[in-house]
Every structure is written in structure tokens, then in C-alpha cells.
Scaffold this active site. Structure first.
Site, PDB file in Angstrom:
ATOM      1  N   GLU A 106      -4.437   3.060  11.848  1.00 24.71           N
ATOM      2  CA  GLU A 106      -5.856   3.406  11.666  1.00 24.71           C
ATOM      3  C   GLU A 106      -6.737   2.546  12.582  1.00 24.71           C
ATOM      4  O   GLU A 106      -7.708   3.041  13.170  1.00 24.71           O
ATOM      5  CB  GLU A 106      -6.235   3.226  10.201  1.00 24.71           C
ATOM      6  CG  GLU A 106      -5.597   4.265   9.273  1.00 24.71           C
ATOM      7  CD  GLU A 106      -5.875   3.981   7.822  1.00 24.71           C
ATOM      8  OE1 GLU A 106      -6.570   4.804   7.187  1.00 24.71           O
ATOM      9  OE2 GLU A 106      -5.417   2.928   7.325  1.00 24.71           O
ATOM     10  N   GLU A 126       1.153   5.072   3.524  1.00 22.96           N
ATOM     11  CA  GLU A 126       0.454   4.628   2.312  1.00 22.96           C
ATOM     12  C   GLU A 126       0.897   5.390   1.061  1.00 22.96           C
ATOM     13  O   GLU A 126       0.905   4.838  -0.036  1.00 22.96           O
ATOM     14  CB  GLU A 126      -1.061   4.803   2.497  1.00 22.96           C
ATOM     15  CG  GLU A 126      -1.707   3.785   3.415  1.00 22.96           C
ATOM     16  CD  GLU A 126      -1.668   4.189   4.886  1.00 22.96           C
ATOM     17  OE1 GLU A 126      -2.410   3.576   5.680  1.00 22.96           O
ATOM     18  OE2 GLU A 126      -0.883   5.078   5.253  1.00 22.96           O
TER      19      GLU A 126
HETATM   20  N1  T1G Z   1       1.257  -6.479   3.855  1.00 19.89           N
HETATM   21  C1  T1G Z   1       1.756  -7.671   3.451  1.00 19.89           C
HETATM   22  N2  T1G Z   1       3.036  -8.107   3.713  1.00 19.89           N
HETATM   23  C2  T1G Z   1       3.804  -7.291   4.437  1.00 19.89           C
HETATM   24  C3  T1G Z   1       3.346  -6.020   4.897  1.00 19.89           C
HETATM   25  C4  T1G Z   1       2.008  -5.626   4.584  1.00 19.89           C
HETATM   26  N3  T1G Z   1       1.488  -4.460   4.990  1.00 19.89           N
HETATM   27  N4  T1G Z   1       4.358  -5.434   5.577  1.00 19.89           N
HETATM   28  C5  T1G Z   1       5.390  -6.305   5.543  1.00 19.89           C
HETATM   29  N5  T1G Z   1       5.073  -7.418   4.864  1.00 19.89           N
HETATM   30  C6  T1G Z   1       5.920  -8.598   4.638  1.00 19.89           C
HETATM   31  C7  T1G Z   1       7.177  -8.283   3.820  1.00 19.89           C
HETATM   32  O1  T1G Z   1       6.923  -8.362   2.446  1.00 19.89           O
HETATM   33  C8  T1G Z   1       8.124  -9.381   4.279  1.00 19.89           C
HETATM   34  O2  T1G Z   1       7.780 -10.547   3.598  1.00 19.89           O
HETATM   35  C9  T1G Z   1       7.746  -9.561   5.750  1.00 19.89           C
HETATM   36  O3  T1G Z   1       6.425  -9.016   5.890  1.00 19.89           O
HETATM   37  C10 T1G Z   1       8.663  -8.810   6.673  1.00 19.89           C
HETATM   38  O4  T1G Z   1       8.732  -7.461   6.248  1.00 19.89           O
HETATM   39  C11 T1G Z   1      -6.142   0.796   4.324  1.00 19.89           C
HETATM   40  C12 T1G Z   1      -4.096   0.866   2.409  1.00 19.89           C
HETATM   41  C13 T1G Z   1       6.486  -3.155   8.974  1.00 19.89           C
HETATM   42  C14 T1G Z   1       8.408  -1.642   8.915  1.00 19.89           C
HETATM   43  O5  T1G Z   1       3.258   0.388   4.209  1.00 19.89           O
HETATM   44  O6  T1G Z   1       7.240  -0.956   6.093  1.00 19.89           O
HETATM   45  O7  T1G Z   1      -2.454  -0.039   5.362  1.00 19.89           O
HETATM   46  O8  T1G Z   1       9.889 -10.886   2.304  1.00 19.89           O
HETATM   47  O9  T1G Z   1      11.180  -7.531   5.679  1.00 19.89           O
HETATM   48  O10 T1G Z   1      12.299  -4.844   7.878  1.00 19.89           O
HETATM   49  O11 T1G Z   1      -4.832   2.591   4.907  1.00 19.89           O
HETATM   50  O12 T1G Z   1       7.617  -4.323   6.536  1.00 19.89           O
HETATM   51  O13 T1G Z   1       9.557 -12.057   4.459  1.00 19.89           O
HETATM   52  O14 T1G Z   1       8.160 -12.672   2.470  1.00 19.89           O
HETATM   53  O15 T1G Z   1       9.893  -5.350   5.648  1.00 19.89           O
HETATM   54  O16 T1G Z   1      11.126  -5.639   9.969  1.00 19.89           O
HETATM   55  C15 T1G Z   1       0.668   0.313   4.994  1.00 19.89           C
HETATM   56  C16 T1G Z   1       4.788  -1.881   5.118  1.00 19.89           C
HETATM   57  C17 T1G Z   1       0.024  -0.687   4.112  1.00 19.89           C
HETATM   58  C18 T1G Z   1       4.088  -0.914   6.003  1.00 19.89           C
HETATM   59  C19 T1G Z   1       8.756  -4.120   9.037  1.00 19.89           C
HETATM   60  N6  T1G Z   1       1.769  -0.300   5.690  1.00 19.89           N
HETATM   61  N7  T1G Z   1       5.766  -2.667   5.830  1.00 19.89           N
HETATM   62  O17 T1G Z   1       9.998  -4.019   8.414  1.00 19.89           O
HETATM   63  O18 T1G Z   1      10.377  -6.490   7.812  1.00 19.89           O
HETATM   64  S1  T1G Z   1      -1.254   0.053   3.153  1.00 19.89           S
HETATM   65  C20 T1G Z   1       2.996  -0.218   5.206  1.00 19.89           C
HETATM   66  C21 T1G Z   1       6.934  -2.124   6.252  1.00 19.89           C
HETATM   67  C22 T1G Z   1      -2.529   0.312   4.261  1.00 19.89           C
HETATM   68  C23 T1G Z   1      -4.762   1.235   4.727  1.00 19.89           C
HETATM   69  C24 T1G Z   1      -3.711   1.041   3.736  1.00 19.89           C
HETATM   70  C25 T1G Z   1       7.895  -3.045   6.920  1.00 19.89           C
HETATM   71  C26 T1G Z   1       7.829  -2.978   8.471  1.00 19.89           C
HETATM   72  P1  T1G Z   1       8.903 -11.570   3.167  1.00 19.89           P
HETATM   73  P2  T1G Z   1      10.127  -6.670   6.259  1.00 19.89           P
HETATM   74  P3  T1G Z   1      11.055  -5.255   8.565  1.00 19.89           P
END
Ligand code: T1G
Length: 694
Positions: A106, A126
Site C-alpha cells: 500500500e 490482510e
Molecule cells: N508486523 C510485525 N512483525 C512481523 C510482521 C509484521 N507485519 N511480519 C513479520 N513479523 C515478524 C515475525 O513475527 C518474526 O518475528 C519476524 O518478523 C520474521 O518473520 C494497514 C493492516 C514477511 C513473508 O501479513 O507473512 O499491513 O518470530 O519468521 O519467514 O493494510 O513474516 O522473529 O520474533 O515470518 O522470512 C500485512 C506478515 C500486515 C505479512 C517474511 N502483512 N509477515 O517471512 O520471516 S497487516 C502481512 C509475513 C497490514 C495494512 C494492514 C512474513 C514475511 P520473530 P518470519 P519469513
């Protein structure tokens, strides 16, 4: 390292904005404030003709900071930051690497052009967290890519590779190189007019009512329990109108989903899948595993071998006879063909995988294996015999693992001279598809051996959960207990079909009787027979009806008949079931009574929660969230409910204790209040409290 998450660098008439917020550049409040400050700094400098926005580390912004969800919102909010970027008078090009997800994409769509490196992926996942894109994604994605593509992106949550994103119009160019250099070159191309820029909000979304109607019908059918998929469609529908009005519709939908129990359950699942990797042995050095041995070419053995081959490992498959070996190799080959059909691997990768498979009836071929997984018939004597042989064959440092679903790993390890190198690796069927792996740690299992189990899981793209040794470990121990509650419900008058429907309405993909038919009723039959000698006399026996079905040869799908009748892809009610129900109830002296669907769900879930609490109490699971992840990844527990113990917190320990005490009036042996639950009721604590910081 300064605490600044966002920095600005001026290079002649270009400004480079760099976000640096490891591990995934989530756009937490410091990043949002940093971006707004960067724009003012550039405005003040007043000499910039184009801006390149990129991220340090392994990825572009991977989304809003999910850890901020549910807390009081901190200004500036991400939708406002995206609008600021879009309204900024100097053109901004976003340069994407890694995974630009959710608020990350976004943010990029708020910029005036987007460039990605070839390995980049973008997505709006999301909905997988029970919300929807809340920073303009439902309005900007359709303007850039059309309604069908936007719906695909937003309803699937899938990660779209750069090449496809370019075809979809989400990005404008693919460029190789180090990110800062690509950002600088892209900004210069903007100045030179070689990279066109535009405000996404100025674009018009082409109408496509048919796609919107089809999408709404699909989500109502496929996700009847979920709120956010429908909200996603409604928000995208608003993108054909005024942009600001569309943003308001999106905001309202987002704020309707965010506080929902569903979103909390899905976010708990997201962080849970990551939390289970925090094990006491985390710092131990895992051993190198390249050559895997698999003993047994049956459903589980061939599934495990397939998963290992798909992960790039070399596999030696062992069977007792050539015929059984050929069957195992054929199953592996079919599994790999299936993976090609599902687009999980290319033909070339399949052929290479088969090239890494060796099949033999000679266990001596395992002498150099780094790790051997035994996946033979669930009989202790057979397993002990195999481990004693492996002990004499395998090289020093080789790890010996059993895929047993129930049996005592310590007893198996004791037949070897290397119990420290023995553990359980409990895969779930079909092993090349199911993501869960219970890593069962014996009393003598060495930390580096546990660490190797977890490393192997990561290589095989599994989610590993650490389990202690007891009958059935985490999942099957709890399953064994709540299935009894299910069998008592049926003996006491609930119809198996009513039980299935009630639990499917609760969110399970399949009720327990359909699952039994799928797995094979003979497995439950053999388990009941195995446990019969040790069953406490005061325990009520609930297996009579299921025994009768198996003794009739009705073991479910594989025999065409079980609780249901299977005719090709058709499933029908079994006309002969009621006779058996009546006969067994009479034999057991049960006067049938009626149960409401809610009562059925309450008893079933209370039984599951009770045994899950005991599993945590006994230290078989490290934390309550480990139990949740086991059930989400291995037992079809509805993901939006977050798992049995997350769900338990929505009821509360005191209410659960009260419920168990009322059920105990019917059966005090089966319904006992776990000590942990009693303590929680008295202290007012929750399972969530127990997960914190562990
Ligand atoms: N927020 C906070 N922490 C996050 C995070 C996030 N969005 N994404 C990952 N982490 C942390 C995760 O908990 C882990 O922590 C570390 O980063 C490594 O992640 C307004 C409402 C990007 C594909 O849904 O799918 O945007 O365990 O082990 O395998 O519209 O992380 O090490 O302490 O998963 O390489 C939308 C979520 C949010 C993507 C990488 N975004 N993340 O995968 O590493 S909502 C998502 C993932 C939003 C807006 C809205 C995956 C990754 P720890 P990991 P990875």
C-alpha cells in the site's frame, strides 16, 4: 546504530529515503513518523526533483506492524502516510525487494511509480489476519490492476512474484542490482522522463460488477464463518466511485474487522506459528543433514520421502520386499507428479528430485545417512528391532528418528547405545502436504539433535512443535481424550451426523465422524484394542459403536462405508447406522436424550481444553500456544478461533471449571478439573498470560 528508522540521503537532485526497521521493516509508528519527517526534510531542502524510497535489510516493508493491533492507534496512521506520499509534489518511486506485503505494498502504491528486483514478491494478505487492506489497498489496487486482479490479490492473500505483478500493472518495471543503486537510477529516470509517474488516486477503476458478484458468492460459500472476506469485496466495490469516499468505506470496514474475535484468533495463529520456534535448544548447533534415510514405503514413509525430496535432500528408501519397495517408489512418483500439477514444482525439479531417490531392501545402504526416519507399522517390537539394527549400521553422529504417532520414544531409544541421538519426528498424513511436525524429545535426546529436528522442519517447510514423551505426545493424546467425549455424546443420544454438523458450524472443516472415515476407522479400533489392557475399570467405554462398524468391515472411505457411505465422489448417510446406534445404546443401558448443537460443541471443546491444559501442566507442551499450533496445523482446528487454548480464554477458566463440575455429575471419572485450570480460575489468569515472554 541510531534509533532512527527512516533516513534521507541527498544525491544531487535526487533524495533517497531509506527505511531500516529489522527484521521485516514493518511500518510501526517510528517508521510512519520517520516517513512524514523525511518528506518535510526534503520539502525544506527544496532542491529535489525525484525521490527513491527503498528499505535496508532483507525486505521492503512487509506490512503494518501487527504487534500494534488492538492497542490505541498512534499517529500518523498508515492510510494518512500513504496519502501524504501520494499528495507530495515531488514524484516518489518505490523500489521493492523481498516481500512487500499489506501496508508495504500500500505504501508503494501511494508512491508515483514502482520498481522491483526480479526476486521480489508483493501481496495484500490482510484477509489472512481477519482484516482487510486498511491503507488504501482496496482503492489503489483496482485502479492499478483492475477489479478481478485486485480481488484475487486481496481474497487469496497470495505472494505474487515480480514478473506477474508487472503483468498485473502493480509495478512499472523490474530492475536487477543493489537496492540503493536501483532506487537512485529509478529516481534519475523519473527526472529524465524515462520512468513515467502518476498519482494512483487519479486513475479510474474499470467497472466489473460480474467479478464483484462472483467474488461475493464465492466468499459466502467458501468462508461462511468469516467477516473480513465479505468486507474486502464491499470495499473493492467502492473503488469504482470517488476515491476519498472509497477510502472512507475501506476505513469503516477495517475498523469493523479489527476488534473481531476472528481477527484476534488469526493474529494469534500468525504469531503462534513463529513462537513455537522458541525452544530451550534454540542455541544448540544443528547437525548437517543432506542424506536422509526413510524406512517404510507406506503412506507415511513415501509422504516423508516426497517432502524431503521436494526440499532438495537425497533420500534412501528402505523396504523389506522389492514389491513393497516398488509400491513406495510409485507412491513417491505420484506425489511428485501431483506437486507438479498443483504448480508446486516444475517438471525439471521433479526429475531432479527423483534423481536424488535411492530405493533398496538393504538397510546397510543407510550406513552414511545423516538422519534416518523410521515409518513402519505402529508396533513397538518392530520399531525396537529396527532401531537396534540401525544402531549397528549408522555412522557416528547419525540421528535416528521414529515417526511413531503414540509410542514411547525413550523405550525405543533404550535399545540403542546412542539414546542421545534418538528423537521422534511425528509427521501428519499426507506428510508431503501437512505442515505440522511434532518433534518429540526423549529424556536423553541431545540439544543439538532437537535443534537438528527443527532445522530439518524448516528445510522441509514444516512448522515444528516441540513435544515431550507421553502416549500420543501433544496432538494424539488430546485427540484420544476429546474423541471419548464425542463417543459418549453419541451413546447418550446425539446422532453422529448432528455432532458432525454442529462442529462444522463451529468451524471445523469436517466433523469427527467424517474425519474418522477419512483416516480409517481401523486405526481407532487398533488403538482402543492396544489400550484396552490398561483402561481404568472406572472408565466408561465409548467405543462400542465404532467397534461394531469396524467389525462389520466398515472402516470408512477406504472400504466405501463407515459412518457414511461413499459412492465415488458422492457421500451419503449410512442407512444401517441407526440400527447399530439403538442396539449399542440398549446394550449399554443408555436412555437416549437430545443435545443441542451448542451443548455438543461445549462438551467437545471442554474435553479438548481439559486435556490440553493437562498437556501444558505436564510440560509435554512448552506453552499453551504450542498446543494451539498443533491443532491449527495438524487437526483442522478452525484457524479463526486461534486454537483450543486461545478459544478457552474466550470462555474463561472459571466458566470452564463450572462446566466441568456440572458434567462431572454424569461421569466424575471422565470429567475432572485439571489442576492448572483450577489455579487459573482462582487467580483469574489466562492461557495468553502463560504464552507471554516464553
Ligand atoms: N508486523 C510485525 N512483525 C512481523 C510482521 C509484521 N507485519 N511480519 C513479520 N513479523 C515478524 C515475525 O513475527 C518474526 O518475528 C519476524 O518478523 C520474521 O518473520 C494497514 C493492516 C514477511 C513473508 O501479513 O507473512 O499491513 O518470530 O519468521 O519467514 O493494510 O513474516 O522473529 O520474533 O515470518 O522470512 C500485512 C506478515 C500486515 C505479512 C517474511 N502483512 N509477515 O517471512 O520471516 S497487516 C502481512 C509475513 C497490514 C495494512 C494492514 C512474513 C514475511 P520473530 P518470519 P519469513
Amino acid at each position: 546504530m541510531s534509533d532512527k528508522k527512516v533516513s534521507v540521503e541527498f544525491v544531487e537532485d535526487v533524495a533517497l529515503i531509506c527505511i531500516d526497521n529489522p527484521p521485516v521493516n514493518a511500518s510501526g509508528v517510528a517508521v510512519r513518523q520517520g516517513l512524514v519527517a523525511a518528506l518535510s526534510e526534503i520539502k525544506e531542502a527544496g532542491r529535489t526533483k525525484a525521490i527513491g524510497l527503498y528499505c535496508a535489510g532483507r525486505t521492503f516493508v512487509a506490512g503494518a506492524d501487527i504487534t500494534e493491533f488492538g492497542k490505541p492507534p498512534l499517529e500518523p496512521l498508515l492510510p494518512d502516510v500513504c496519502n501524504n506520499l501520494e499528495d507530495f509534489e515531488t514524484p516518489i518511486v518505490a523500489v521493492i525487494h523481498g516481500t512487500a506485503m499489506g501496508g508495504g505494498l500500500e505504501t508503494a502504491m501511494g508512491c508515483h511509480a514502482r520498481v522491483a528486483v526480479p526476486t521480489a514478491k508483493v501481496g495484500l494478505p490482510e484477509v489472512l489476519l481477519g482484516v482487510l487492506p486498511g491503507a488504501g489497498g482496496t482503492q489503489r489496487a483496482p485502479r492499478l490492476s483492475g477489479i478481478p486482479n485486485a480481488l484475487d490479490l486481496i481474497l487469496s492473500g497470495r505472494h505474487v512474484p515480480a514478473k506477474e505483478a508487472l503483468e498485473m500493472g502493480l509495478i512499472d518495471r523490474i530492475e536487477e542490482g543493489s537496492i540503493r543503486e536501483v532506487a537512485l537510477a529509478a529516481a534519475r529516470d523519473v527526472i529524465l522522463g524515462k520512468l513515467p509517474t502518476r498519482r494512483t488516486c487519479d486513475l479510474v477503476t474499470p467497472r466489473d460488477d460480474a467479478a464483484l458478484e462472483a467474488a461475493m458468492a464465492m466468499v459466502q460459500k467458501k468462508h461462511p464463518h468469516l467477516i473480513s472476506p465479505q468486507k474486502c469485496v464491499e470495499a473493492v466495490a467502492a473503488s469504482v466511485g470517488d476515491f476519498k469516499q472509497g477510502l472512507a468505506t475501506e476505513r469503516a470496514a477495517f475498523m469493523a474487522c479489527l476488534p473481531s474475535a476472528q481477527s484476534k484468533g488469526l493474529i494469534h495463529a500468525f504469531f503462534g506459528e513463529r513462537a513455537v520456534a522458541n525452544i530451550p535448544e534454540k542455541k544448540a548447533q544443528a547437525r548437517h543433514v543432506a542424506a536422509l534415510g526413510v524406512i517404510g514405503g507406506g503412506t507415511m514413509g513415501s509422504g516423508i520421502a516426497t517432502s524431503a525430496l521436494m526440499a532438495g535432500l537425497s533420500v534412501t528408501l528402505i523396504e523389506v520386499t522389492q514389491e513393497a519397495l516398488d509400491r513406495g517408489v510409485a507412491t513417491i512418483s505420484a506425489n511428485l507428479d501431483g506437486a507438479v500439477k498443483r504448480g508446486k514444482m516444475s517438471d525439471a525439479k521433479r526429475d531432479a528430485a527423483l534423481g536424488r531417490l535411492t530405493a533398496s531392501t538393504d538397510m546397510m545402504t543407510l550406513a552414511d545417512a545423516d538422519l534416518v526416519i523410521e515409518a513402519v507399522f505402529e508396533k513397538m517390537e518392530i520399531k525396537k528391532d529396527i532401531f537396534a539394527k540401525l544402531d549397528g549400521i549408522c555412522k557416528e553422529g547419525a540421528i535416528l528418528a521414529s515417526n511413531t504417532s503414540y509410542l514411547d520414544i525413550n523405550e525405543i531409544a533404550a535399545v540403542t547405545k546412542r539414546p542421545a541421538d534418538v528423537l521422534g519426528l511425528h509427521f501428519f498424513s499426507p506428510a508431503h502436504i501437512m505442515k505440522l511436525l511434532e518433534v518429540v524429545v526423549g529424556t536423553q535426546t541431545a540439544p543439538e539433535v532437537v535443534a537438528t529436528g527443527f532445522a530439518l522442519a524448516k528445510t522441509m517447510r514444516k512448522v515444528a512443535v516441540r513435544a515431550g514423551v507421553c502416549d500420543g505426545f501433544i496432538g494424539n493424546r488430546i485427540l484420544g481424550h476429546y474423541l471419548k467425549a464425542g463417543s459418549y455424546l453419541v451413546l447418550d443420544g446425539a446422532h453422529p451426523y448432528q455432532v458432525d454438523k454442529a462442529l462444522e458450524r463451529f468451524g471445523f472443516a469436517m466433523g469427527p465422524h467424517r474425519v474418522g472415515d477419512l483416516a480409517g476407522l481401523d486405526i481407532g479400533y487398533m488403538t482402543r484394542k492396544r489400550l484396552a489392557p490398561t483402561r481404568p475399570t472406572e472408565e466408561r467405554y465409548g467405543g462400542a459403536i465404532a467397534d461394531q462398524l469396524s467389525e462389520n468391515g466398515w472402516n470408512g472411505r477406504k472400504t466405501g462405508k463407515g459412518y457414511y457411505v461413499y459412492d465415488g465422489r458422492e457421500t451419503h448417510e449410512n442407512p444401517d447406522l441407526n440400527v447399530i446406534l439403538d442396539a449399542e445404546r440398549t446394550k449399554a443401558g443408555c436412555a437416549p436424550r437430545t443435545f443441542s448443537d451448542d451443548d455438543i460443541v461445549d462438551r467437545y471443546m471442554t474435553a479438548m481444553i481439559s486435556e490440553a491444559a493437562r498437556v501444558v501442566e505436564d510440560g509435554i507442551a512448552l506453552r499453551p500456544v504450542d498446543v494451539d499450533v498443533v491443532f491449527l496445523m495438524g487437526y483442522g482446528f478452525p484457524r479463526f478461533r486461534g486454537g483450543p487454548l486461545h478459544y478457552a480464554d474466550s470462555i474463561g477458566a472459571a466458566a470452564l471449571v463450572e462446566r466441568i463440575e456440572s458434567y462431572a455429575k454424569e461421569d466424575a471419572h471422565y470429567w475432572q478439573v485439571p489442576a492448572l485450570l483450577q489455579q487459573m480460575a482462582e487467580s483469574g489468569s489466562t492461557f495468553a498470560d502463560m504464552n507471554k515472554g516464553r
